[in-house]
Design a protein around this motif. Structure first.
Motif, PDB file in Angstrom:
ATOM      1  N   ARG A 127      48.152  44.680  36.632  1.00  0.00           N
ATOM      2  CA  ARG A 127      47.035  45.315  35.925  1.00  0.00           C
ATOM      3  C   ARG A 127      46.389  44.351  34.941  1.00  0.00           C
ATOM      4  NH1 ARG A 127      46.041  47.183  31.250  1.00  0.00           N
ATOM      5  NH2 ARG A 127      48.154  47.020  30.477  1.00  0.00           N
ATOM      6  N   LEU A 128      47.211  43.677  34.125  1.00  0.00           N
ATOM      7  CA  LEU A 128      46.674  42.748  33.134  1.00  0.00           C
ATOM      8  C   LEU A 128      46.071  41.522  33.809  1.00  0.00           C
ATOM      9  CD1 LEU A 128      46.130  42.056  30.209  1.00  0.00           C
ATOM     10  CD2 LEU A 128      48.451  41.127  30.059  1.00  0.00           C
ATOM     11  N   LEU A 129      46.697  41.040  34.861  1.00  0.00           N
ATOM     12  CA  LEU A 129      46.149  39.899  35.582  1.00  0.00           C
ATOM     13  C   LEU A 129      44.783  40.236  36.153  1.00  0.00           C
ATOM     14  CD1 LEU A 129      46.239  37.085  36.801  1.00  0.00           C
ATOM     15  CD2 LEU A 129      47.649  38.015  38.662  1.00  0.00           C
ATOM     16  N   ALA A 130      44.650  41.394  36.785  1.00  0.00           N
ATOM     17  CA  ALA A 130      43.359  41.806  37.349  1.00  0.00           C
ATOM     18  C   ALA A 130      42.306  41.919  36.246  1.00  0.00           C
ATOM     19  CB  ALA A 130      43.508  43.139  38.082  1.00  0.00           C
ATOM     20  N   GLN A 131      42.704  42.462  35.106  1.00  0.00           N
ATOM     21  CA  GLN A 131      41.785  42.593  33.971  1.00  0.00           C
ATOM     22  C   GLN A 131      41.327  41.221  33.479  1.00  0.00           C
ATOM     23  OE1 GLN A 131      43.418  44.858  30.704  1.00  0.00           O
ATOM     24  NE2 GLN A 131      41.880  44.100  29.283  1.00  0.00           N
ATOM     25  N   ARG A 132      42.250  40.304  33.292  1.00  0.00           N
ATOM     26  CA  ARG A 132      41.899  38.966  32.802  1.00  0.00           C
ATOM     27  C   ARG A 132      41.018  38.216  33.805  1.00  0.00           C
ATOM     28  NH1 ARG A 132      42.762  40.745  28.592  1.00  0.00           N
ATOM     29  NH2 ARG A 132      44.447  40.190  27.180  1.00  0.00           N
ATOM     30  N   LEU A 133      41.354  38.329  35.096  1.00  0.00           N
ATOM     31  CA  LEU A 133      40.534  37.663  36.108  1.00  0.00           C
ATOM     32  C   LEU A 133      39.110  38.214  36.095  1.00  0.00           C
ATOM     33  CD1 LEU A 133      43.131  37.356  38.997  1.00  0.00           C
ATOM     34  CD2 LEU A 133      42.048  35.452  37.775  1.00  0.00           C
ATOM     35  N   LYS A 134      38.959  39.528  35.934  1.00  0.00           N
ATOM     36  CA  LYS A 134      37.620  40.131  35.855  1.00  0.00           C
ATOM     37  C   LYS A 134      36.874  39.633  34.615  1.00  0.00           C
ATOM     38  CE  LYS A 134      38.599  44.326  38.421  1.00  0.00           C
ATOM     39  NZ  LYS A 134      38.861  45.755  38.371  1.00  0.00           N
ATOM     40  N   GLU A 135      37.574  39.557  33.483  1.00  0.00           N
ATOM     41  CA  GLU A 135      36.945  39.058  32.252  1.00  0.00           C
ATOM     42  C   GLU A 135      36.491  37.612  32.421  1.00  0.00           C
ATOM     43  OE1 GLU A 135      39.716  41.738  29.211  1.00  0.00           O
ATOM     44  OE2 GLU A 135      39.992  39.569  29.306  1.00  0.00           O
ATOM     45  N   LEU A 136      37.355  36.795  32.996  1.00  0.00           N
ATOM     46  CA  LEU A 136      37.022  35.380  33.179  1.00  0.00           C
ATOM     47  C   LEU A 136      35.889  35.206  34.183  1.00  0.00           C
ATOM     48  CD1 LEU A 136      40.624  33.929  33.082  1.00  0.00           C
ATOM     49  CD2 LEU A 136      38.836  33.651  31.347  1.00  0.00           C
ATOM     50  N   GLU A 137      35.838  36.075  35.176  1.00  0.00           N
ATOM     51  CA  GLU A 137      34.720  36.041  36.122  1.00  0.00           C
ATOM     52  C   GLU A 137      33.426  36.452  35.416  1.00  0.00           C
ATOM     53  OE1 GLU A 137      33.371  37.817  40.472  1.00  0.00           O
ATOM     54  OE2 GLU A 137      35.097  38.713  39.455  1.00  0.00           O
ATOM     55  N   ALA A 138      33.489  37.494  34.605  1.00  0.00           N
ATOM     56  CA  ALA A 138      32.305  37.947  33.866  1.00  0.00           C
ATOM     57  C   ALA A 138      31.806  36.882  32.891  1.00  0.00           C
ATOM     58  CB  ALA A 138      32.626  39.245  33.111  1.00  0.00           C
ATOM     59  N   GLU A 139      32.717  36.091  32.352  1.00  0.00           N
ATOM     60  CA  GLU A 139      32.347  35.012  31.422  1.00  0.00           C
ATOM     61  C   GLU A 139      31.851  33.768  32.154  1.00  0.00           C
ATOM     62  OE1 GLU A 139      32.202  34.894  28.135  1.00  0.00           O
ATOM     63  OE2 GLU A 139      33.046  36.873  27.731  1.00  0.00           O
ATOM     64  N   GLY A 140      31.940  33.773  33.490  1.00  0.00           N
ATOM     65  CA  GLY A 140      31.485  32.634  34.274  1.00  0.00           C
ATOM     66  C   GLY A 140      32.471  31.488  34.314  1.00  0.00           C
ATOM     67  N   LEU A 141      33.741  31.770  34.026  1.00  0.00           N
ATOM     68  CA  LEU A 141      34.764  30.723  34.019  1.00  0.00           C
ATOM     69  C   LEU A 141      35.554  30.674  35.319  1.00  0.00           C
ATOM     70  CD1 LEU A 141      36.031  31.245  30.369  1.00  0.00           C
ATOM     71  CD2 LEU A 141      34.377  29.566  31.220  1.00  0.00           C
ATOM     72  N   ILE A 142      35.664  31.808  35.986  1.00  0.00           N
ATOM     73  CA  ILE A 142      36.372  31.917  37.263  1.00  0.00           C
ATOM     74  C   ILE A 142      35.375  32.424  38.305  1.00  0.00           C
ATOM     75  CG2 ILE A 142      38.098  33.301  38.523  1.00  0.00           C
ATOM     76  CD1 ILE A 142      39.595  31.361  36.897  1.00  0.00           C
ATOM     77  N   ALA A 143      35.394  31.808  39.468  1.00  0.00           N
ATOM     78  CA  ALA A 143      34.598  32.292  40.599  1.00  0.00           C
ATOM     79  C   ALA A 143      35.528  33.059  41.529  1.00  0.00           C
ATOM     80  CB  ALA A 143      33.962  31.118  41.328  1.00  0.00           C
TER      81      ALA A 143
END
Length: 124
Positions: free
Chosen positions: A67-83
């Motif tokens: 759950r936390l991993l999915a949340q962090r990945l979504k946040e990082l994607e929204a910030e433009g840091l993870i594709a």
């Protein structure tokens, strides 16, 4: 200070102005936002894992809840840091990789990692 008194008064701080090199500099909120983003729990580890080649969700899992991993990945994607490229195959494959801004952030954080290692050797 009053005449004939031994009391000293603390000088008053000047009115708040945006000054270069002060906490009121216009760059300070931007810097603080970046530090808070990187300082969120597991964010640094996720970015580091991505920089080391982790691509699939399971490769990021060690020690973090799904759950936390999915949340962090979504946040990082929204910030433009993870594709998050999706590969249309059977079954569909989802990958995670550093976006250009994430690569630039990792490059900037290398100095912090070096500082931390030197400090740990000195203090520890």
């Amino acid at each position: 200070m009053t005449t004939g008194s031994h009391e000293t008064t603390t000088p008053r701080p000047p009115a708040l102005r945006l000054e270069r090199g002060s906490v009121h500099d216009e760059a300070c909120p931007s810097f603080q936002g970046a530090v808070e983003l990187v300082g969120r729990r597991w964010t640094g580890a996720i970015l580091f894992a991505a920089s080391r080649g982790a691509r699939r969700f399971g490769e990021y899992r060690a020690g973090i809840s799904d759950r936390l991993l999915a949340q962090r990945l979504k946040e990082l994607e929204a910030e433009g840091l993870i594709a998050r490229p999706v590969i249309p195959s059977t079954p569909v494959q989802v990958r995670y990789e550093l976006a250009p801004d994430g690569q630039a952030l990792i490059a900037a954080l290398q100095r912090l990692a070096q500082w931390s290692a030197r400090r740990l050797r000195r203090v520890g």
